[in-house]
Design a protein around this motif. Structure first.
Motif, PDB file in Angstrom:
ATOM      1  N   MET A 182       0.796  -1.137   0.049  1.00  0.00           N
ATOM      2  CA  MET A 182      -0.044  -0.056  -0.133  1.00  0.00           C
ATOM      3  C   MET A 182       0.822   1.184   0.019  1.00  0.00           C
ATOM      4  SD  MET A 182      -3.145   0.550   2.769  1.00  0.00           S
ATOM      5  CE  MET A 182      -4.500   1.418   2.294  1.00  0.00           C
ATOM      6  N   THR A 183       1.924   1.195   0.593  1.00  0.00           N
ATOM      7  CA  THR A 183       2.775   2.318   0.649  1.00  0.00           C
ATOM      8  C   THR A 183       3.782   2.443  -0.608  1.00  0.00           C
ATOM      9  OG1 THR A 183       3.205   2.104   3.162  1.00  0.00           O
ATOM     10  CG2 THR A 183       4.937   3.319   1.786  1.00  0.00           C
ATOM     11  N   PHE A 184       4.407   1.457  -1.011  1.00  0.00           N
ATOM     12  CA  PHE A 184       5.279   1.623  -2.248  1.00  0.00           C
ATOM     13  C   PHE A 184       4.695   1.385  -3.556  1.00  0.00           C
ATOM     14  CE2 PHE A 184       7.791   0.261   1.782  1.00  0.00           C
ATOM     15  CZ  PHE A 184       8.506   1.243   1.882  1.00  0.00           C
ATOM     16  N   LEU A 228       5.431   7.183 -11.858  1.00  0.00           N
ATOM     17  CA  LEU A 228       4.893   7.154 -13.258  1.00  0.00           C
ATOM     18  C   LEU A 228       4.100   8.275 -13.825  1.00  0.00           C
ATOM     19  CD1 LEU A 228       3.992   3.187 -13.454  1.00  0.00           C
ATOM     20  CD2 LEU A 228       6.108   4.509 -14.078  1.00  0.00           C
ATOM     21  N   SER A 229       3.298   8.727 -12.666  1.00  0.00           N
ATOM     22  CA  SER A 229       2.452   9.892 -13.473  1.00  0.00           C
ATOM     23  C   SER A 229       3.216  11.275 -13.276  1.00  0.00           C
ATOM     24  CB  SER A 229       1.158   9.887 -12.651  1.00  0.00           C
ATOM     25  OG  SER A 229       1.404  10.374 -11.136  1.00  0.00           O
ATOM     26  N   GLY A 230       4.401  11.288 -12.972  1.00  0.00           N
ATOM     27  CA  GLY A 230       5.372  12.551 -13.175  1.00  0.00           C
ATOM     28  C   GLY A 230       5.401  13.341 -12.014  1.00  0.00           C
ATOM     29  N   MET A 231       5.053  12.842 -10.227  1.00  0.00           N
ATOM     30  CA  MET A 231       5.393  13.547  -9.201  1.00  0.00           C
ATOM     31  C   MET A 231       6.822  13.641  -9.236  1.00  0.00           C
ATOM     32  SD  MET A 231       4.195  12.612  -5.617  1.00  0.00           S
ATOM     33  CE  MET A 231       5.123  13.471  -4.190  1.00  0.00           C
ATOM     34  N   PRO A 232       7.134  15.067  -8.867  1.00  0.00           N
ATOM     35  CA  PRO A 232       8.568  15.363  -8.637  1.00  0.00           C
ATOM     36  C   PRO A 232       9.225  14.714  -7.511  1.00  0.00           C
ATOM     37  CG  PRO A 232       7.400  17.141  -8.617  1.00  0.00           C
ATOM     38  CD  PRO A 232       6.295  16.156  -8.869  1.00  0.00           C
ATOM     39  N   ARG A 233      10.276  14.468  -7.330  1.00  0.00           N
ATOM     40  CA  ARG A 233      10.857  13.912  -5.957  1.00  0.00           C
ATOM     41  C   ARG A 233      11.815  15.086  -5.327  1.00  0.00           C
ATOM     42  NH1 ARG A 233      14.029   8.528  -7.616  1.00  0.00           N
ATOM     43  NH2 ARG A 233      15.714   9.835  -7.175  1.00  0.00           N
ATOM     44  N   ARG A 234      11.944  14.713  -4.079  1.00  0.00           N
ATOM     45  CA  ARG A 234      13.093  15.224  -3.141  1.00  0.00           C
ATOM     46  C   ARG A 234      12.639  17.005  -3.183  1.00  0.00           C
ATOM     47  NH1 ARG A 234      16.715  12.231  -5.873  1.00  0.00           N
ATOM     48  NH2 ARG A 234      17.166  10.374  -4.785  1.00  0.00           N
ATOM     49  N   ILE A 235      11.242  17.221  -2.961  1.00  0.00           N
ATOM     50  CA  ILE A 235      10.935  18.552  -2.817  1.00  0.00           C
ATOM     51  C   ILE A 235       9.916  18.716  -1.830  1.00  0.00           C
ATOM     52  CG2 ILE A 235      11.191  19.177  -5.269  1.00  0.00           C
ATOM     53  CD1 ILE A 235       7.960  19.127  -5.328  1.00  0.00           C
ATOM     54  N   PRO A 236       9.956  19.370  -0.802  1.00  0.00           N
ATOM     55  CA  PRO A 236       8.822  19.750   0.343  1.00  0.00           C
ATOM     56  C   PRO A 236       7.343  19.709   0.040  1.00  0.00           C
ATOM     57  CG  PRO A 236      10.024  21.639   0.270  1.00  0.00           C
ATOM     58  CD  PRO A 236      10.753  20.995  -0.947  1.00  0.00           C
ATOM     59  N   ASP A 237       7.104  20.215  -1.150  1.00  0.00           N
ATOM     60  CA  ASP A 237       5.819  20.447  -1.579  1.00  0.00           C
ATOM     61  C   ASP A 237       5.486  19.927  -2.853  1.00  0.00           C
ATOM     62  OD1 ASP A 237       3.314  21.571  -1.225  1.00  0.00           O
ATOM     63  OD2 ASP A 237       3.797  23.388  -1.909  1.00  0.00           O
ATOM     64  N   TYR A 238       4.291  19.339  -2.855  1.00  0.00           N
ATOM     65  CA  TYR A 238       4.063  18.743  -4.353  1.00  0.00           C
ATOM     66  C   TYR A 238       2.700  19.295  -4.684  1.00  0.00           C
ATOM     67  CZ  TYR A 238       1.535  16.062  -0.713  1.00  0.00           C
ATOM     68  OH  TYR A 238       0.389  15.606   0.163  1.00  0.00           O
ATOM     69  N   PRO A 239       2.414  19.098  -5.973  1.00  0.00           N
ATOM     70  CA  PRO A 239       1.082  19.823  -6.528  1.00  0.00           C
ATOM     71  C   PRO A 239      -0.192  18.816  -5.830  1.00  0.00           C
ATOM     72  CG  PRO A 239       2.705  19.005  -8.425  1.00  0.00           C
ATOM     73  CD  PRO A 239       3.396  18.681  -7.024  1.00  0.00           C
ATOM     74  N   ASN A 240      -1.234  19.647  -5.824  1.00  0.00           N
ATOM     75  CA  ASN A 240      -2.531  19.106  -5.305  1.00  0.00           C
ATOM     76  C   ASN A 240      -3.070  17.967  -6.229  1.00  0.00           C
ATOM     77  OD1 ASN A 240      -2.388  20.704  -3.100  1.00  0.00           O
ATOM     78  ND2 ASN A 240      -3.803  22.383  -4.298  1.00  0.00           N
ATOM     79  N   ALA A 241      -2.541  17.730  -7.297  1.00  0.00           N
ATOM     80  CA  ALA A 241      -2.919  16.501  -7.969  1.00  0.00           C
ATOM     81  C   ALA A 241      -2.774  15.370  -7.471  1.00  0.00           C
ATOM     82  CB  ALA A 241      -2.554  16.886  -9.417  1.00  0.00           C
ATOM     83  N   TYR A 242      -1.508  15.141  -6.764  1.00  0.00           N
ATOM     84  CA  TYR A 242      -1.022  13.981  -6.247  1.00  0.00           C
ATOM     85  C   TYR A 242      -1.472  13.630  -4.624  1.00  0.00           C
ATOM     86  CZ  TYR A 242       1.816  14.574 -10.088  1.00  0.00           C
ATOM     87  OH  TYR A 242       2.257  14.722 -11.497  1.00  0.00           O
ATOM     88  N   ASN A 263      -0.812  10.530  -2.159  1.00  0.00           N
ATOM     89  CA  ASN A 263       0.215  10.556  -1.066  1.00  0.00           C
ATOM     90  C   ASN A 263      -0.581  10.349   0.193  1.00  0.00           C
ATOM     91  OD1 ASN A 263       2.614  11.238  -1.982  1.00  0.00           O
ATOM     92  ND2 ASN A 263       2.005  13.439  -2.640  1.00  0.00           N
ATOM     93  N   SER A 264      -1.751  10.527   0.383  1.00  0.00           N
ATOM     94  CA  SER A 264      -2.564  10.331   1.526  1.00  0.00           C
ATOM     95  C   SER A 264      -2.685   8.851   1.773  1.00  0.00           C
ATOM     96  CB  SER A 264      -3.794  11.147   1.738  1.00  0.00           C
ATOM     97  OG  SER A 264      -4.750  10.704   0.701  1.00  0.00           O
ATOM     98  N   LEU A 265      -3.060   8.097   0.732  1.00  0.00           N
ATOM     99  CA  LEU A 265      -3.056   6.859   0.838  1.00  0.00           C
ATOM    100  C   LEU A 265      -1.638   6.086   1.058  1.00  0.00           C
ATOM    101  CD1 LEU A 265      -4.885   4.482   0.247  1.00  0.00           C
ATOM    102  CD2 LEU A 265      -4.027   4.379  -2.160  1.00  0.00           C
ATOM    103  N   SER A 266      -0.711   6.627   0.379  1.00  0.00           N
ATOM    104  CA  SER A 266       0.697   6.104   0.552  1.00  0.00           C
ATOM    105  C   SER A 266       1.195   6.335   2.207  1.00  0.00           C
ATOM    106  CB  SER A 266       1.774   6.574  -0.262  1.00  0.00           C
ATOM    107  OG  SER A 266       3.219   6.281   0.148  1.00  0.00           O
ATOM    108  N   SER A 267       0.793   7.389   2.788  1.00  0.00           N
ATOM    109  CA  SER A 267       1.086   7.852   4.353  1.00  0.00           C
ATOM    110  C   SER A 267       0.265   6.777   5.062  1.00  0.00           C
ATOM    111  CB  SER A 267       0.557   9.129   4.302  1.00  0.00           C
ATOM    112  OG  SER A 267       1.595   9.951   3.775  1.00  0.00           O
ATOM    113  N   PHE A 285       3.370   4.341  -8.705  1.00  0.00           N
ATOM    114  CA  PHE A 285       2.313   5.054  -9.507  1.00  0.00           C
ATOM    115  C   PHE A 285       2.350   6.475  -9.507  1.00  0.00           C
ATOM    116  CE2 PHE A 285       0.087   0.882  -9.147  1.00  0.00           C
ATOM    117  CZ  PHE A 285       0.421   0.358 -10.442  1.00  0.00           C
ATOM    118  N   LEU A 286       2.882   7.323  -8.565  1.00  0.00           N
ATOM    119  CA  LEU A 286       2.753   8.475  -8.415  1.00  0.00           C
ATOM    120  C   LEU A 286       4.132   8.937  -9.270  1.00  0.00           C
ATOM    121  CD1 LEU A 286       2.431   9.135  -4.451  1.00  0.00           C
ATOM    122  CD2 LEU A 286       1.106  10.353  -6.462  1.00  0.00           C
TER     123      LEU A 286
END
Length: 103
Positions: free
Chosen positions: A1-3, A11-25, A29-33, A8-9
């Motif tokens: 459930m986490t990984f 694969l859909s283009g979520m940027p890594r290693r940033i403190p803030d992410y777009p609301n589309a994800y 992200n809440s499901l992963s958390s 899929f995040l």
């Protein structure tokens, strides 16, 4: 459930290693958390079981047979005392009698 959700995040283009992410994800992200919280609860439960087991007493022996349906054990591992001696069975003992328990 986490990984899997993180996969899929990515694969859909979520940027890594940033403190803030777009609301589309946010939903993924809440499901992963939530999955990581379940993971942490499972790890804590594992260590609690280990602590309880290791502190329950020293030199406790097993019951003669945990499946005490009958007084005469029919399998080799319950025919010896607990704990079994080192190299109890030099060779595999032959089983002469088998009982059928399925009706």
């Amino acid at each position: 459930m986490t990984f899997l959700t993180m996969h899929f995040l990515g694969l859909s283009g979520m940027p890594r290693r940033i403190p803030d992410y777009p609301n589309a994800y946010a939903r993924w992200n809440s499901l992963s958390s939530f999955g990581s919280y379940i993971f942490v609860v499972g790890i804590c439960r594992f260590f609690v079981v280990i602590a309880i087991t290791s502190s329950s007493g020293k030199n406790k022996r097993c019951a003669p047979s945990p499946w005490a349906v009958e007084r005469n054990p029919t399998t080799p591992e319950w025919m010896v005392q607990s704990p079994p001696a080192f190299h109890t069975f030099g060779e595999l003992p032959a089983i002469k009698e088998t009982k059928r328990y399925v009706k």
